[in-house]
Design an enzyme around this catalytic site. Structure first.
Site, PDB file in Angstrom:
ATOM      1  N   THR A 143      -0.728  -0.277   6.450  1.00  0.00           N
ATOM      2  CA  THR A 143      -0.260  -1.167   5.464  1.00  0.00           C
ATOM      3  C   THR A 143      -0.491  -2.614   5.881  1.00  0.00           C
ATOM      4  O   THR A 143      -0.224  -2.626   7.322  1.00  0.00           O
ATOM      5  CB  THR A 143       0.934  -0.781   4.809  1.00  0.00           C
ATOM      6  OG1 THR A 143       1.250  -1.590   3.876  1.00  0.00           O
ATOM      7  CG2 THR A 143       2.028  -0.403   5.623  1.00  0.00           C
ATOM      8  N   THR A 149       0.909  -1.122   0.123  1.00  0.00           N
ATOM      9  CA  THR A 149      -0.093  -0.143  -0.078  1.00  0.00           C
ATOM     10  C   THR A 149       0.859   1.245   0.019  1.00  0.00           C
ATOM     11  O   THR A 149       1.892   1.087   0.322  1.00  0.00           O
ATOM     12  CB  THR A 149      -0.943  -0.010   1.316  1.00  0.00           C
ATOM     13  OG1 THR A 149      -1.591  -1.339   1.351  1.00  0.00           O
ATOM     14  CG2 THR A 149      -1.852   1.138   1.438  1.00  0.00           C
TER      15      THR A 149
HETATM   16  N1  GLY Z   1      -3.564  -3.275   2.816  1.00  0.00           N
HETATM   17  C1  GLY Z   1      -4.039  -3.124   1.379  1.00  0.00           C
HETATM   18  C2  GLY Z   1      -4.826  -4.236   1.148  1.00  0.00           C
HETATM   19  O1  GLY Z   1      -5.071  -5.293   2.024  1.00  0.00           O
HETATM   20  O2  GLY Z   1      -5.621  -4.300   0.391  1.00  0.00           O
END
Ligand code: GLY
Length: 306
Positions: free
Chosen positions: A219, A168
């Site tokens: 993230t 992310t």
């Molecule tokens: N942290 C990003 C996702 O799981 O989409």
């Protein structure tokens, strides 16, 4: 001049060091530097935290070495689908978008939704229509895909042994007027089911900002982060328990550890300007700059200075 600061991340993940080539690592460090600089310049000139986090995330979305915008992971059907959200801590206004395609900068679409839409959250085709109506930059499919994302998708569908990427990008900032903002953007998990949505667009899940507490961007494993409402958890730990942003992030990492197992990474900044970059992974692409101090950028968790 009042205190101002920006913190960014380009994803946290547990990985074998051999999986990260020196070329990719160098390119990611360069991308983090550029994103940090784009956001920092706005803050340094007295601009808003909101403008700063959007600018920093746009740089990371445009950089194919990060999983957001160009370079987004492909879903199981081999398509890009992107999620993003942005939140203004001064008024709790927010905008969010999920499973959108063709929009070059999903974070700017999230901001346009925040400013020009009666709703907070748009999805898929509806989000794309809104983007077209409001003149957001559009790109063809091939702009978003790279050789690397196509190759990684092939490995997933051919069921080769591969840990799917779920990086992310995100930014949080405190401006000279004392306002906080947070922004998060992602292409989701490699090989995810079409329509799967992670924590990044979920307010209180992957993103949260409120001036009286802190700004947070998460993230890691989206399912885990959403189930723990971890961005809001960090906000609440700062607000109601009086913790600093680093203390709150460390406590949130341990929240219901048995039930919320998975990769997690948090960046945060509190109203007093304390910055946090916490993760349980061995990699978190990250950086920060406080006022006119030197910028700091790192990839491996054991790199100094956090
Ligand atoms: N942290 C990003 C996702 O799981 O989409």
């Amino acid at each position: 001049m009042k205190k101002y600061a920006i913190v960014i991340h380009g994803g946290a993940v547990t990985m074998d060091p051999s999986e990260l080539s020196p070329e990719t690592e160098a390119a990611q460090r360069e991308g983090l530097q550029q994103a940090l600089q784009a956001g920092w310049e706005i803050l340094h000139q007295g601009g808003s935290a909101l403008d700063a986090v959007e600018a920093a995330v746009r740089v990371l979305e445009d950089d194919e070495h990060f999983n957001a915008g160009r370079g987004s992971s492909l879903n199981l059907q081999g398509e890009v689908q992107m999620d993003a959200s942005i939140m203004d801590g001064s008024n709790l206004k927010a905008g969010a978008v999920d499973t959108v395609r063709y929009v070059k900068n999903p974070i700017s679409l999230a901001r346009t939704i925040m400013e020009k839409c009666p709703h907070v959250y748009l999805s898929a085709d509806g989000a794309l229509e809104f983007a077209l109506q409001h003149g957001l930059e559009i790109e063809a499919v091939h702009y978003f895909e790279t050789e690397k994302t196509r190759q990684e998708w092939l490995e997933i569908v051919q069921e080769q042994e591969k840990v799917p990427q779920k990086d992310t990008v995100g930014a949080v900032a405190l401006d000279q007027d004392g306002n906080l903002a947070a922004a998060t953007s992602t292409g989701g998990i490699e090989g995810q089911l079409k329509g799967r949505v992670g924590d990044s667009p979920v307010l209180g899940g992957g993103t949260y900002a409120a001036n009286e507490s802190c700004a947070v961007s998460c993230t890691g494993d989206g399912e885990v982060i959403m189930r723990g409402a971890l961005a809001h958890e960090i906000y609440a730990l700062v607000k109601y328990k009086g913790l600093s942003a680093p203390e709150a992030c460390r406590e949130a990492l341990e929240l219901r550890a048995e039930d919320l197992k998975g990769d997690k990474g948090f960046i945060a900044i509190d109203k007093d300007g304390n910055v946090a970059l916490e993760t349980n992974c061995n990699v978190m692409r990250r950086g920060y700059r406080i006022g006119e101090e030197e910028p700091f950028v790192a990839i491996w968790t054991d790199e100094a200075a956090d």
